[in-house]
Design a protein around this motif. Structure first.
Motif, PDB file in Angstrom:
ATOM      1  N   MET A 181       1.332  -1.050  -0.030  1.00 48.39           N
ATOM      2  CA  MET A 181      -0.068  -0.340  -0.391  1.00 48.39           C
ATOM      3  C   MET A 181       0.748   1.315  -0.062  1.00 48.39           C
ATOM      4  O   MET A 181       2.120   1.098   0.913  1.00 48.39           O
ATOM      5  CB  MET A 181      -0.770   0.096   1.284  1.00 48.39           C
ATOM      6  N   PHE A 182       0.552   1.959  -0.588  1.00 47.61           N
ATOM      7  CA  PHE A 182       1.273   3.312  -1.030  1.00 47.61           C
ATOM      8  C   PHE A 182       0.931   4.881  -0.149  1.00 47.61           C
ATOM      9  O   PHE A 182      -0.872   4.469   0.089  1.00 47.61           O
ATOM     10  CB  PHE A 182       1.657   4.014  -2.290  1.00 47.61           C
ATOM     11  N   SER A 183       0.959   5.933  -0.001  1.00 51.73           N
ATOM     12  CA  SER A 183       0.681   6.622   0.981  1.00 51.73           C
ATOM     13  C   SER A 183       0.789   7.866   0.053  1.00 51.73           C
ATOM     14  O   SER A 183       1.397   8.111  -1.147  1.00 51.73           O
ATOM     15  CB  SER A 183       1.648   7.206   1.642  1.00 51.73           C
ATOM     16  N   ASP A 184       0.291   9.085   0.113  1.00 52.74           N
ATOM     17  CA  ASP A 184      -0.088  10.516  -0.138  1.00 52.74           C
ATOM     18  C   ASP A 184       2.007  11.180  -0.278  1.00 52.74           C
ATOM     19  O   ASP A 184       1.715  10.847  -1.035  1.00 52.74           O
ATOM     20  CB  ASP A 184      -1.253  10.874   0.625  1.00 52.74           C
ATOM     21  N   ASP A 185       2.276  10.324   0.935  1.00 51.19           N
ATOM     22  CA  ASP A 185       3.384  11.317   1.250  1.00 51.19           C
ATOM     23  C   ASP A 185       4.621  10.348  -0.086  1.00 51.19           C
ATOM     24  O   ASP A 185       5.102  10.926  -1.226  1.00 51.19           O
ATOM     25  CB  ASP A 185       4.209  11.026   2.247  1.00 51.19           C
ATOM     26  N   GLN A 186       3.660   9.300  -0.455  1.00 53.48           N
ATOM     27  CA  GLN A 186       5.030   8.395  -1.503  1.00 53.48           C
ATOM     28  C   GLN A 186       4.539   8.778  -2.998  1.00 53.48           C
ATOM     29  O   GLN A 186       5.339   9.496  -4.084  1.00 53.48           O
ATOM     30  CB  GLN A 186       4.854   6.985  -1.047  1.00 53.48           C
ATOM     31  N   VAL A 187       3.666   9.343  -3.344  1.00 52.95           N
ATOM     32  CA  VAL A 187       2.811  10.161  -4.476  1.00 52.95           C
ATOM     33  C   VAL A 187       3.363  11.625  -4.438  1.00 52.95           C
ATOM     34  O   VAL A 187       4.098  11.748  -5.532  1.00 52.95           O
ATOM     35  CB  VAL A 187       0.957  10.320  -4.422  1.00 52.95           C
ATOM     36  N   ARG A 188       3.210  12.235  -3.773  1.00 50.05           N
ATOM     37  CA  ARG A 188       4.037  12.922  -3.613  1.00 50.05           C
ATOM     38  C   ARG A 188       5.752  13.505  -3.941  1.00 50.05           C
ATOM     39  O   ARG A 188       6.381  14.208  -5.058  1.00 50.05           O
ATOM     40  CB  ARG A 188       3.663  14.003  -1.994  1.00 50.05           C
ATOM     41  N   GLN A 189       6.348  12.748  -3.362  1.00 53.09           N
ATOM     42  CA  GLN A 189       7.152  12.368  -3.784  1.00 53.09           C
ATOM     43  C   GLN A 189       7.766  11.757  -5.570  1.00 53.09           C
ATOM     44  O   GLN A 189       8.508  11.856  -6.278  1.00 53.09           O
ATOM     45  CB  GLN A 189       7.691  11.002  -2.955  1.00 53.09           C
ATOM     46  N   ALA A 190       6.340  11.195  -5.797  1.00 54.95           N
ATOM     47  CA  ALA A 190       6.375  10.785  -7.251  1.00 54.95           C
ATOM     48  C   ALA A 190       6.793  12.632  -8.135  1.00 54.95           C
ATOM     49  O   ALA A 190       6.970  11.929  -9.117  1.00 54.95           O
ATOM     50  CB  ALA A 190       5.511   9.525  -7.485  1.00 54.95           C
ATOM     51  N   GLN A 191       5.895  12.912  -7.249  1.00 52.30           N
ATOM     52  CA  GLN A 191       5.398  13.890  -7.899  1.00 52.30           C
ATOM     53  C   GLN A 191       7.244  15.434  -8.162  1.00 52.30           C
ATOM     54  O   GLN A 191       6.909  15.248  -9.079  1.00 52.30           O
ATOM     55  CB  GLN A 191       4.645  15.134  -7.322  1.00 52.30           C
ATOM     56  N   ARG A 192       7.662  14.435  -7.106  1.00 54.97           N
ATOM     57  CA  ARG A 192       9.123  15.493  -7.149  1.00 54.97           C
ATOM     58  C   ARG A 192       9.890  15.365  -7.825  1.00 54.97           C
ATOM     59  O   ARG A 192      10.573  15.853  -8.401  1.00 54.97           O
ATOM     60  CB  ARG A 192       9.358  15.710  -5.818  1.00 54.97           C
ATOM     61  N   LEU A 193      10.255  13.599  -8.378  1.00 52.67           N
ATOM     62  CA  LEU A 193      10.752  13.359  -9.054  1.00 52.67           C
ATOM     63  C   LEU A 193      10.357  13.426 -10.585  1.00 52.67           C
ATOM     64  O   LEU A 193      11.291  13.885 -11.434  1.00 52.67           O
ATOM     65  CB  LEU A 193      10.990  11.569  -8.939  1.00 52.67           C
ATOM     66  N   ALA A 194       9.268  13.950 -11.143  1.00 52.92           N
ATOM     67  CA  ALA A 194       8.829  13.762 -11.980  1.00 52.92           C
ATOM     68  C   ALA A 194       8.799  15.519 -12.723  1.00 52.92           C
ATOM     69  O   ALA A 194       9.237  15.663 -13.360  1.00 52.92           O
ATOM     70  CB  ALA A 194       7.227  13.450 -12.215  1.00 52.92           C
ATOM     71  N   GLU A 195       8.532  16.673 -12.170  1.00 50.68           N
ATOM     72  CA  GLU A 195       8.850  18.095 -11.609  1.00 50.68           C
ATOM     73  C   GLU A 195      10.878  17.638 -11.782  1.00 50.68           C
ATOM     74  O   GLU A 195      11.408  18.716 -12.645  1.00 50.68           O
ATOM     75  CB  GLU A 195       8.784  18.347 -10.204  1.00 50.68           C
ATOM     76  N   VAL A 196      11.218  17.429 -11.127  1.00 54.05           N
ATOM     77  CA  VAL A 196      13.007  17.115 -11.475  1.00 54.05           C
ATOM     78  C   VAL A 196      12.765  16.958 -13.005  1.00 54.05           C
ATOM     79  O   VAL A 196      14.242  17.087 -13.873  1.00 54.05           O
ATOM     80  CB  VAL A 196      13.436  16.651 -10.738  1.00 54.05           C
ATOM     81  N   VAL A 197      13.070  15.697 -13.357  1.00 53.39           N
ATOM     82  CA  VAL A 197      13.182  15.219 -14.193  1.00 53.39           C
ATOM     83  C   VAL A 197      12.299  15.684 -15.582  1.00 53.39           C
ATOM     84  O   VAL A 197      13.022  16.178 -16.842  1.00 53.39           O
ATOM     85  CB  VAL A 197      12.242  13.838 -14.504  1.00 53.39           C
ATOM     86  N   HIS A 198      11.200  16.170 -16.045  1.00 53.86           N
ATOM     87  CA  HIS A 198      10.691  17.850 -17.237  1.00 53.86           C
ATOM     88  C   HIS A 198      10.725  18.422 -16.173  1.00 53.86           C
ATOM     89  O   HIS A 198      10.294  18.942 -17.300  1.00 53.86           O
ATOM     90  CB  HIS A 198       8.985  16.963 -16.512  1.00 53.86           C
ATOM     91  N   ARG A 199      11.868  19.300 -15.640  1.00 49.27           N
ATOM     92  CA  ARG A 199      11.854  20.429 -15.377  1.00 49.27           C
ATOM     93  C   ARG A 199      12.115  21.928 -16.625  1.00 49.27           C
ATOM     94  O   ARG A 199      11.463  23.146 -16.398  1.00 49.27           O
ATOM     95  CB  ARG A 199      13.168  21.060 -14.073  1.00 49.27           C
ATOM     96  N   HIS A 200      13.080  21.521 -17.564  1.00 49.21           N
ATOM     97  CA  HIS A 200      13.097  22.311 -18.919  1.00 49.21           C
ATOM     98  C   HIS A 200      12.881  21.969 -20.161  1.00 49.21           C
ATOM     99  O   HIS A 200      12.784  22.637 -21.355  1.00 49.21           O
ATOM    100  CB  HIS A 200      15.009  21.903 -18.731  1.00 49.21           C
ATOM    101  N   GLN A 201      11.037  21.162 -19.969  1.00 45.84           N
ATOM    102  CA  GLN A 201      10.626  20.504 -21.436  1.00 45.84           C
ATOM    103  C   GLN A 201       9.139  20.984 -21.355  1.00 45.84           C
ATOM    104  O   GLN A 201       8.961  22.017 -19.856  1.00 45.84           O
ATOM    105  CB  GLN A 201      10.371  18.686 -20.881  1.00 45.84           C
ATOM    106  N   VAL A 202       9.276  21.546 -22.157  1.00 42.71           N
ATOM    107  CA  VAL A 202       7.526  22.047 -22.695  1.00 42.71           C
ATOM    108  C   VAL A 202       6.565  21.521 -23.679  1.00 42.71           C
ATOM    109  O   VAL A 202       7.290  20.844 -24.666  1.00 42.71           O
ATOM    110  CB  VAL A 202       7.821  23.160 -22.674  1.00 42.71           C
ATOM    111  N   ARG A 203       5.810  21.119 -23.320  1.00 42.46           N
ATOM    112  CA  ARG A 203       5.221  20.696 -23.835  1.00 42.46           C
ATOM    113  C   ARG A 203       4.430  21.886 -25.897  1.00 42.46           C
ATOM    114  O   ARG A 203       5.027  23.017 -25.852  1.00 42.46           O
ATOM    115  CB  ARG A 203       3.222  20.774 -23.773  1.00 42.46           C
ATOM    116  N   ASP A 204       4.184  20.156 -26.883  1.00 43.38           N
ATOM    117  CA  ASP A 204       3.846  22.063 -28.020  1.00 43.38           C
ATOM    118  C   ASP A 204       3.655  23.193 -27.825  1.00 43.38           C
ATOM    119  O   ASP A 204       3.704  24.025 -28.697  1.00 43.38           O
ATOM    120  CB  ASP A 204       3.302  20.925 -28.823  1.00 43.38           C
TER     121      ASP A 204
END
Length: 194
Positions: free
Chosen positions: A1-24
């Motif tokens: 079972m995963f927690s809301d804290d882990q969801v936020r941790q996934a969000q932070r990782l995604a923010e780091v990976v995608h930080r310089h990217q923009v959509r079309d």
């Protein structure tokens, strides 16, 4: 079972990976996984594992080093989450050096086939496609048509039977404006009647 804290941790990782990217259409790329997680939260509010995968679903394709990102995902969330993210990753995009510029059709078919066999993880792909369809208004008419047809042919027709009706209806209705007249309606009699 995963927690809301882990969801936020996934969000932070995604923010780091995608930080310089923009959509079309110029918005920060992170808005795309945020929309994916929004739909997953509507469809499966208690499935924190899906929410984590939703945040991370494009990280291997879009990150500078997919092997390092995979290690991070493994360390933070375990092998099951990593496996799900890998299932959603187009290998020819994440690892272009391993594939010809245009991957063989067999590789593309294998990707879609393994997604069909992966419920409920394929719900993440449904949310991904819905987000992308909703952003197509910014694309050229040719790109809109190609993306909609690929969504229809490669994904929708293969997976809609096992998907909740409200989800398939949302994607079907998002697809309709972009499909060539008659293409979807002839092939989807059962979808619109569900």
């Amino acid at each position: 079972m995963f927690s809301d804290d882990q969801v936020r941790q996934a969000q932070r990782l995604a923010e780091v990976v995608h930080r310089h990217q923009v959509r079309d259409h110029g918005v920060p790329y992170i808005e795309h996984p945020q929309t994916v997680v929004h739909w997953l939260s509507v469809w499966q509010p208690h499935r924190k594992d899906l929410h984590i995968v939703g945040w991370l679903h494009d990280t291997l394709e879009d990150g500078d080093n997919p092997d390092v990102i995979a290690q991070q995902i493994q360390q933070l969330f375990g092998s099951e989450i990593l496996h799900h993210v890998q299932k959603l990753t187009k290998p020819w995009v994440a690892y272009p050096a391993r594939y010809p510029r245009v991957p063989p059709q067999s590789v593309i078919e294998a990707y879609w086939d393994q997604l069909v066999a992966a419920p409920p993880i394929n719900l993440v792909k449904w949310a991904d496609r819905l987000s992308n369809l909703n952003d197509l208004s910014h694309a050229s008419p040719d790109k809109q048509r190609r993306y909609a047809m690929r969504t229809w042919r490669d994904f929708f027709q293969r997976t809609w039977v096992g998907i909740p009706a409200d989800v398939s209806h949302q994607v079907y209705h998002a697809l309709q404006p972009f499909l060539v007249s008659g293409t979807a309606s002839h092939n989807a009699k059962g979808v619109s009647d569900r």
